[in-house]
Design a protein around this motif. Sequence first.
Motif, PDB file in Angstrom:
ATOM      1  N   VAL A 102       0.990  -1.453   0.234  1.00  0.00           N
ATOM      2  CA  VAL A 102      -0.389   0.039  -0.379  1.00  0.00           C
ATOM      3  C   VAL A 102       1.158   1.348  -0.274  1.00  0.00           C
ATOM      4  CG1 VAL A 102      -1.427   1.165   1.594  1.00  0.00           C
ATOM      5  CG2 VAL A 102      -1.458  -1.121   1.644  1.00  0.00           C
ATOM      6  N   TYR A 103       1.968   0.845   0.609  1.00  0.00           N
ATOM      7  CA  TYR A 103       3.133   2.184   0.791  1.00  0.00           C
ATOM      8  C   TYR A 103       4.198   1.343   0.347  1.00  0.00           C
ATOM      9  CZ  TYR A 103      -0.448   3.318   4.626  1.00  0.00           C
ATOM     10  OH  TYR A 103      -1.692   3.556   5.523  1.00  0.00           O
ATOM     11  N   LYS A 104       4.797   2.608  -0.650  1.00  0.00           N
ATOM     12  CA  LYS A 104       5.386   2.788  -1.828  1.00  0.00           C
ATOM     13  C   LYS A 104       7.430   2.721  -0.799  1.00  0.00           C
ATOM     14  CE  LYS A 104       3.761   1.861  -5.837  1.00  0.00           C
ATOM     15  NZ  LYS A 104       2.105   1.368  -5.496  1.00  0.00           N
ATOM     16  N   THR A 105       6.855   4.709  -0.386  1.00  0.00           N
ATOM     17  CA  THR A 105       8.157   5.181   0.064  1.00  0.00           C
ATOM     18  C   THR A 105       7.976   5.548   1.790  1.00  0.00           C
ATOM     19  OG1 THR A 105       7.420   7.196  -0.835  1.00  0.00           O
ATOM     20  CG2 THR A 105       8.912   6.002  -1.579  1.00  0.00           C
ATOM     21  N   LEU A 106       8.733   6.371   2.773  1.00  0.00           N
ATOM     22  CA  LEU A 106       7.850   6.843   3.944  1.00  0.00           C
ATOM     23  C   LEU A 106       7.027   7.867   3.350  1.00  0.00           C
ATOM     24  CD1 LEU A 106       8.132   6.311   7.433  1.00  0.00           C
ATOM     25  CD2 LEU A 106      10.415   8.613   6.541  1.00  0.00           C
ATOM     26  N   ARG A 107       7.155   8.691   2.680  1.00  0.00           N
ATOM     27  CA  ARG A 107       6.722  10.019   2.506  1.00  0.00           C
ATOM     28  C   ARG A 107       5.320   9.481   1.748  1.00  0.00           C
ATOM     29  NH1 ARG A 107       5.218  12.773  -2.327  1.00  0.00           N
ATOM     30  NH2 ARG A 107       5.235  14.891  -1.867  1.00  0.00           N
ATOM     31  N   ASP A 108       4.809   9.014   0.558  1.00  0.00           N
ATOM     32  CA  ASP A 108       3.519   8.296   0.610  1.00  0.00           C
ATOM     33  C   ASP A 108       3.458   7.662   1.599  1.00  0.00           C
ATOM     34  OD1 ASP A 108       2.080   6.646  -1.071  1.00  0.00           O
ATOM     35  OD2 ASP A 108       2.964   4.650  -1.119  1.00  0.00           O
ATOM     36  N   ALA A 109       3.564   7.228   3.250  1.00  0.00           N
ATOM     37  CA  ALA A 109       2.402   6.964   3.868  1.00  0.00           C
ATOM     38  C   ALA A 109       2.012   7.945   4.000  1.00  0.00           C
ATOM     39  CB  ALA A 109       3.230   5.894   4.567  1.00  0.00           C
ATOM     40  N   VAL A 110       3.207   8.908   4.779  1.00  0.00           N
ATOM     41  CA  VAL A 110       2.618  10.303   5.650  1.00  0.00           C
ATOM     42  C   VAL A 110       1.283  10.518   4.484  1.00  0.00           C
ATOM     43  CG1 VAL A 110       3.559  12.382   6.277  1.00  0.00           C
ATOM     44  CG2 VAL A 110       4.703  10.513   6.546  1.00  0.00           C
ATOM     45  N   MET A 113      -1.775   8.031   4.681  1.00  0.00           N
ATOM     46  CA  MET A 113      -2.513   7.674   5.571  1.00  0.00           C
ATOM     47  C   MET A 113      -3.633   9.350   6.461  1.00  0.00           C
ATOM     48  SD  MET A 113       0.387   6.078   7.687  1.00  0.00           S
ATOM     49  CE  MET A 113      -0.240   5.891   8.972  1.00  0.00           C
ATOM     50  N   TYR A 114      -2.479  10.182   6.068  1.00  0.00           N
ATOM     51  CA  TYR A 114      -2.841  11.740   6.197  1.00  0.00           C
ATOM     52  C   TYR A 114      -4.414  12.300   5.342  1.00  0.00           C
ATOM     53  CZ  TYR A 114      -3.464  17.237   7.456  1.00  0.00           C
ATOM     54  OH  TYR A 114      -3.627  18.373   7.868  1.00  0.00           O
ATOM     55  N   GLU A 117      -7.528   9.227   6.391  1.00  0.00           N
ATOM     56  CA  GLU A 117      -7.530   9.126   7.593  1.00  0.00           C
ATOM     57  C   GLU A 117      -7.531  10.416   8.680  1.00  0.00           C
ATOM     58  OE1 GLU A 117      -6.106   4.861   9.297  1.00  0.00           O
ATOM     59  OE2 GLU A 117      -4.894   5.314   7.661  1.00  0.00           O
ATOM     60  N   GLY A 118      -6.478  11.309   8.355  1.00  0.00           N
ATOM     61  CA  GLY A 118      -6.810  12.520   9.483  1.00  0.00           C
ATOM     62  C   GLY A 118      -5.444  12.390  10.227  1.00  0.00           C
ATOM     63  N   PRO A 119      -5.311  13.474  10.834  1.00  0.00           N
ATOM     64  CA  PRO A 119      -4.407  13.944  11.264  1.00  0.00           C
ATOM     65  C   PRO A 119      -3.939  12.805  12.360  1.00  0.00           C
ATOM     66  CG  PRO A 119      -6.083  15.972  11.457  1.00  0.00           C
ATOM     67  CD  PRO A 119      -6.376  15.099  11.183  1.00  0.00           C
ATOM     68  N   LEU A 120      -4.796  12.191  12.670  1.00  0.00           N
ATOM     69  CA  LEU A 120      -4.813  11.455  14.092  1.00  0.00           C
ATOM     70  C   LEU A 120      -5.228   9.946  13.925  1.00  0.00           C
ATOM     71  CD1 LEU A 120      -8.275  12.779  15.953  1.00  0.00           C
ATOM     72  CD2 LEU A 120      -5.809  13.672  17.147  1.00  0.00           C
ATOM     73  N   VAL A 121      -4.878  10.242  13.082  1.00  0.00           N
ATOM     74  CA  VAL A 121      -4.082   8.338  12.680  1.00  0.00           C
ATOM     75  C   VAL A 121      -2.524   8.092  13.265  1.00  0.00           C
ATOM     76  CG1 VAL A 121      -2.749   9.351   9.713  1.00  0.00           C
ATOM     77  CG2 VAL A 121      -3.534   6.882  10.450  1.00  0.00           C
ATOM     78  N   PHE A 122      -1.948   9.074  12.530  1.00  0.00           N
ATOM     79  CA  PHE A 122      -0.756   8.920  13.515  1.00  0.00           C
ATOM     80  C   PHE A 122      -0.233   9.008  15.428  1.00  0.00           C
ATOM     81  CE2 PHE A 122      -0.305  11.885   9.766  1.00  0.00           C
ATOM     82  CZ  PHE A 122       0.660  10.849   9.252  1.00  0.00           C
ATOM     83  N   TYR A 123      -1.550   9.019  15.487  1.00  0.00           N
ATOM     84  CA  TYR A 123      -1.628   8.973  17.219  1.00  0.00           C
ATOM     85  C   TYR A 123      -2.592   7.718  17.543  1.00  0.00           C
ATOM     86  CZ  TYR A 123       1.472  12.451  17.612  1.00  0.00           C
ATOM     87  OH  TYR A 123       2.323  13.361  18.674  1.00  0.00           O
ATOM     88  N   LYS A 124      -3.145   7.106  16.300  1.00  0.00           N
ATOM     89  CA  LYS A 124      -3.950   5.299  16.948  1.00  0.00           C
ATOM     90  C   LYS A 124      -3.258   4.456  17.914  1.00  0.00           C
ATOM     91  CE  LYS A 124      -6.901   4.540  13.615  1.00  0.00           C
ATOM     92  NZ  LYS A 124      -7.558   3.731  12.686  1.00  0.00           N
ATOM     93  N   GLY A 125      -3.637   4.176  19.045  1.00  0.00           N
ATOM     94  CA  GLY A 125      -2.572   3.435  19.880  1.00  0.00           C
ATOM     95  C   GLY A 125      -2.292   3.775  21.031  1.00  0.00           C
TER      96      GLY A 125
END
Length: 266
Positions: A102-110, A113-114, A117-125
Motif C-alpha cells: 500500500v505504501y511504497k515510501t515513507l513520504r507516500d505513507a505519510v 495516511m493523512y 484517515e486524518g491527522p489523528l491516524v498518527f496517534y492511533k493506539g
Amino acid sequence: MVGYDPQADGRNISSSEVAVAGSVSGLVTRVMISPLDVIKIRFQFLSFELLTELVHRASKYDARDFSVHFVCGGLSASTATLAVHPVDVLRTRFAAQGEPKVYKTLRDAVVTMYRTEGPLVFYKGLNPTLIAIFPYAGFQFSFYNALKHVHEWVMPAEGRKNENLKNLLCGGGAGVISKALTYPLDLFKKRLQVGGFEQARASFGQVRSYKGLLDCARQVLREEGPRGFFKGLSPSLLKAALSTGFVFFWYELFCNLFHHMKKADS
C-alpha cells in the motif's frame, strides 16, 4: 548507577554528558539489535536522570528507591513516547502491510495516511501505548537497580569486579521481567495501530477490527483465549533482554568513561 544517586562514588558528569551517554547507548544498541527510535532513548535517559535528581532535591524520598525509579522511569518513557509515537505508527503500518504494498515510501505513507484517515491516524493506539509504556519503563529502571542489589548480595566478592557483565545481565533481566509483565498491553497497541488498514492485510487471512482498547481485549479473550494475550511473547522476550541489557551496558560504560576523562583532566 542509572538515575540520580547522591551517594554515587564521586561520579560527577553533566546533564549534557548524560544525554550523550543515553544517545550513544541507544544508538549502539539499535545498530546491534534493530534500527529503532534512537531519539526516544535519548529523551528517556536524560529525563529519568533529571526526574530522579528532582525527587532527591525537592522531596523526602530516596531517589534510589524502587518506587521512585518506577514512577520516574514511567514518566520519562511517557514523555519520550509522545514525541516518537507517529514514527512508531508508521513502522507498524509498514511491517503490517501485505502484497501488493500500500505504501511504497515513507513520504507516500505519510501523505496517504493523512489524506485518507486524518491527522489523528498518527496517534492511533496512543492510549494503550502510554498505559503499557509507563509500567514497562518503570519496571525496567526499578528492576535494573533492584537486580544490581541482588547481584551484590548473592555474588562472591571476587565475582563483583566485572561491572560491565553485571550491567548487561541485570539490564537483560530487567527487560525480560518488564516485557513479560506488560506484554498484553503491547499486543493491544499494535493491533489498534493497524486499525483502518484492513485492506492491506487481507492476504494474511482473517482480519479483525476493534473499536478501542477494551473491545480489543474482549475480542482477543473471546476468540483466542487467555493465551491470545501473549502471542509472540518468546521473540519479544529475547529482543527485550538484548535491547535493555545493551542499553544499560553502554549507558553505564559511557557515563564511567566521562567520569574517568574528567578525573584525568583534573
